[in-house]
Design a protein around this motif. Structure first.
Motif, PDB file in Angstrom:
ATOM      1  N   PRO A 126       0.849  -1.205   0.000  1.00 26.30           N
ATOM      2  CA  PRO A 126       0.000   0.000   0.000  1.00 26.30           C
ATOM      3  C   PRO A 126       0.886   1.257   0.000  1.00 26.30           C
ATOM      4  N   LEU A 127       0.621   2.165  -0.908  1.00 25.56           N
ATOM      5  CA  LEU A 127       1.378   3.403  -0.995  1.00 25.56           C
ATOM      6  C   LEU A 127       0.493   4.573  -0.589  1.00 25.56           C
ATOM      7  N   ASP A 128       1.002   5.415   0.328  1.00 28.23           N
ATOM      8  CA  ASP A 128       0.261   6.623   0.666  1.00 28.23           C
ATOM      9  C   ASP A 128       0.477   7.658  -0.441  1.00 28.23           C
ATOM     10  N   PHE A 129      -0.028   8.877  -0.243  1.00 25.35           N
ATOM     11  CA  PHE A 129       0.050   9.851  -1.331  1.00 25.35           C
ATOM     12  C   PHE A 129       1.491  10.266  -1.633  1.00 25.35           C
ATOM     13  N   VAL A 130       2.352  10.267  -0.603  1.00 26.99           N
ATOM     14  CA  VAL A 130       3.761  10.583  -0.848  1.00 26.99           C
ATOM     15  C   VAL A 130       4.431   9.455  -1.635  1.00 26.99           C
ATOM     16  N   GLY A 131       4.181   8.205  -1.232  1.00 23.86           N
ATOM     17  CA  GLY A 131       4.749   7.072  -1.946  1.00 23.86           C
ATOM     18  C   GLY A 131       4.233   6.978  -3.370  1.00 23.86           C
ATOM     19  N   THR A 132       2.936   7.294  -3.561  1.00 22.45           N
ATOM     20  CA  THR A 132       2.370   7.267  -4.912  1.00 22.45           C
ATOM     21  C   THR A 132       3.028   8.325  -5.786  1.00 22.45           C
TER      22      THR A 132
END
Length: 244
Positions: free
Chosen positions: A3-9
């Motif tokens: 799962p990627l948060d908005f920073v990771g995305t």
């Protein structure tokens, strides 16, 4: 699944973009035919994720928190490329392009409505998959999706994004090679380019000339400041101010 948060995305999107640039440098035909780096990297990742999902794996989930503001920022930035000198230098060609674009947008809606009616679905679905998304893009499609939902088009938001992305990817894959072919066939060159021993085929009598607006000069920076960084910061601030 990762799962990627908005920073990771956002970071993943940046890595995909630079992967596209790397492939563009290492595969000459991609650069020669002007296939955009975002299309190259994004298409490869989309194919990989689709293949893994078809095999029963869910490799990653993306956070879409920044989807709307980044799309709005993208389409806002397109307007920054327009200027009165550019319109003046374009002359009648700008009016001709506007007329052709308008005609194509109407044709997209008519064709979409007819195809939708032939398939037994609401004609408005064809309109949504027409100029709303193919000319307007994903942000325009998502903006009008609630209205299409109210008019009876179920899943309008998903259809809008899918149609817009098909248009963007197809345009990137086909538009670059076609544009490159036309430029080379008609021997278009930037205005002011002169022939040289290294490029004897440059501008000669009878060649068509492609008039381009000269790039804006980089503003001088204060002592110890990079002019390029100053211009970038100015562009970002201007973009943020224009979005609201």
């Amino acid at each position: 699944m990762i799962p990627l948060d908005f920073v990771g995305t956002l970071a993943a999107a940046g890595l995909v973009l630079f992967a596209g640039y790397a492939l563009q440098r290492r595969v000459p035909p991609l650069a020669r035919y002007n296939i955009p780096a975002p299309v190259i990297g994004g298409l490869l990742v989309a194919l990989a994720v689709t293949a893994l999902r078809a095999a029963g794996h869910q490799p990653v989930s993306f956070d879409t928190t920044l989807q709307a503001p980044l799309m709005i920022a993208f389409f806002t930035s397109i307007g920054f490329g327009a200027s009165v000198p550019l319109l003046r230098s374009g002359g009648p060609a700008v009016a001709l392009f506007l007329a052709l674009a308008t005609a194509v947008a109407v044709l997209q809606n008519v064709a979409g409505a007819l195809v939708a009616a032939g398939l037994g679905v609401p004609p408005l679905l064809g309109v949504l998959a027409g100029s709303v998304t193919l000319t307007g893009g994903p942000a325009t499609g998502l903006a009008f999706a609630p209205l299409f939902e109210q008019a009876g088009v179920k899943g309008a938001a998903s259809l809008a994004v899918a149609s817009a992305m098909v248009g963007i990817v197809t345009g990137g894959i086909l538009g670059g090679p076609i544009g490159t072919f036309l430029i080379e066939r008609r021997r278009l060159r930037p205005a002011g380019r002169v022939a040289s021993p290294a490029h004897p085929e440059a501008v000669t009598a009878g060649d068509a000339v492609l008039a381009l607006e000269p790039p804006d000069p980089v503003p001088p920076g204060v002592a110890g400041e990079d002019p390029g960084a100053h211009a970038l910061l100015k562009g970002v601030v201007s973009l943020l101010a224009a979005i609201p």
